[in-house]
Design an enzyme around this catalytic site. Structure first.
Site, PDB file in Angstrom:
ATOM      1  N   HIS A  11       0.826  -1.222   0.000  1.00 31.88           N
ATOM      2  CA  HIS A  11       0.000   0.000   0.000  1.00 31.88           C
ATOM      3  C   HIS A  11       0.855   1.265   0.000  1.00 31.88           C
ATOM      4  O   HIS A  11       2.058   1.237   0.296  1.00 31.88           O
ATOM      5  CB  HIS A  11      -0.915   0.002   1.231  1.00 31.88           C
ATOM      6  CG  HIS A  11      -0.161   0.027   2.528  1.00 31.88           C
ATOM      7  ND1 HIS A  11       0.416   1.162   3.052  1.00 31.88           N
ATOM      8  CD2 HIS A  11       0.113  -0.971   3.409  1.00 31.88           C
ATOM      9  CE1 HIS A  11       1.009   0.882   4.194  1.00 31.88           C
ATOM     10  NE2 HIS A  11       0.850  -0.417   4.434  1.00 31.88           N
ATOM     11  N   GLU A  89      -2.193  -6.954   7.659  1.00 31.84           N
ATOM     12  CA  GLU A  89      -0.862  -6.881   8.253  1.00 31.84           C
ATOM     13  C   GLU A  89      -0.801  -7.733   9.516  1.00 31.84           C
ATOM     14  O   GLU A  89      -1.831  -8.170  10.041  1.00 31.84           O
ATOM     15  CB  GLU A  89      -0.524  -5.415   8.580  1.00 31.84           C
ATOM     16  CG  GLU A  89       0.885  -5.168   9.109  1.00 31.84           C
ATOM     17  CD  GLU A  89       1.985  -5.641   8.165  1.00 31.84           C
ATOM     18  OE1 GLU A  89       2.140  -6.868   8.038  1.00 31.84           O
ATOM     19  OE2 GLU A  89       2.689  -4.789   7.591  1.00 31.84           O
TER      20      GLU A  89
END
Length: 230
Positions: A11, A89
């Site tokens: 990202h 994550e």
């Protein structure tokens, strides 16, 4: 059958990335510079004329925001797009949102895995996960078994879904440590590398097996940046 290939982007740069805080399952939006970097990535992917068939991201705001920019800049807003919490994550538990320096150079080095002066680069991902579990006072951090199984299951499900539909290319947005963990699970002899925001790591999938094609490739972003500077 057409080859199945996953293009996995980290990202864009976020507020926490910028000030050096561990995000984990906490979330902050992309900064203005972060958005610019992903615009560069999107333009670079468009220049490469990669025919994407589907899009996937984690369910975190920062990956969703990143994917929206990529789809817009590649003119792929029509693509089927799914969000999968399995490619989130790592969770740092009670240390989510804490400063990287405090976590990786203050708290974790006091755990068993870091004995003998080892650094974050020296310990394996399973050891690092155990260290985080040891220091997490809330009991939220995932064990290596849980963490590795969810990450592997998430990316494998995407690859199998693509393969079942005839193969092709998928664009995926995930997170630095999650992508690195997935790549390590494919080949745990490889060197641990830091992945830049907006980098692309690519893997192919055939007969139930992944093959790493690229790690942390910044050429797409660079091509997009050059286009914007013209």
């Amino acid at each position: 059958m057409v080859e199945t290939k996953l293009y996995i982007a980290r990202h864009g740069k976020t507020m926490f990335n910028t000030i050096g805080r561990a995000q984990g399952w906490s979330d902050t939006p992309l900064t203005e510079l972060g958005e610019q970097g992903i615009k560069e990535l999107g333009l670079g992917l468009r220049l490469a004329e990669i025919p994407f068939k589907a899009a996937y991201s984690s369910d975190s705001g920062r990956t969703i925001q990143t994917m929206e920019i990529i789809l817009r800049e590649t003119h792929n807003e029509h693509l089927p797009y799914k969000r999968d919490k399995r490619i989130r994550e790592w969770c740092f538990g009670s240390l989510d949102g804490g400063y990287d320096g405090e976590l990786f150079f203050g708290v974790l080095p006091r755990t068993k895995a870091f004995e003998g002066g080892k650094t974050v680069k020296d310990v394996t991902y399973p050891e690092l996960a155990q260290s985080i579990v040891e220091v997490d006072t809330a009991g939220w951090a995932e064990s290596w078994e849980v963490l590795s199984e969810r990450i592997w299951a998430g990316f494998t499900a995407i690859a199998e879904e693509m393969e079942a539909s005839g193969g092709g290319n998928a664009i995926i947005v995930s997170h630095g440590m999650t992508i690195n963990t997935f790549l390590w699970l494919i080949d745990n002899n490889r060197e641990k590398l830091s992945l830049d925001n907006g980098s692309i790591s690519a893997v192919s999938f055939k007969d139930g097996k992944f093959t790493i094609e690229a790690i942390g490739d910044m050429s797409y972003r660079q091509a997009g940046q050059e286009l914007l500077e013209k």
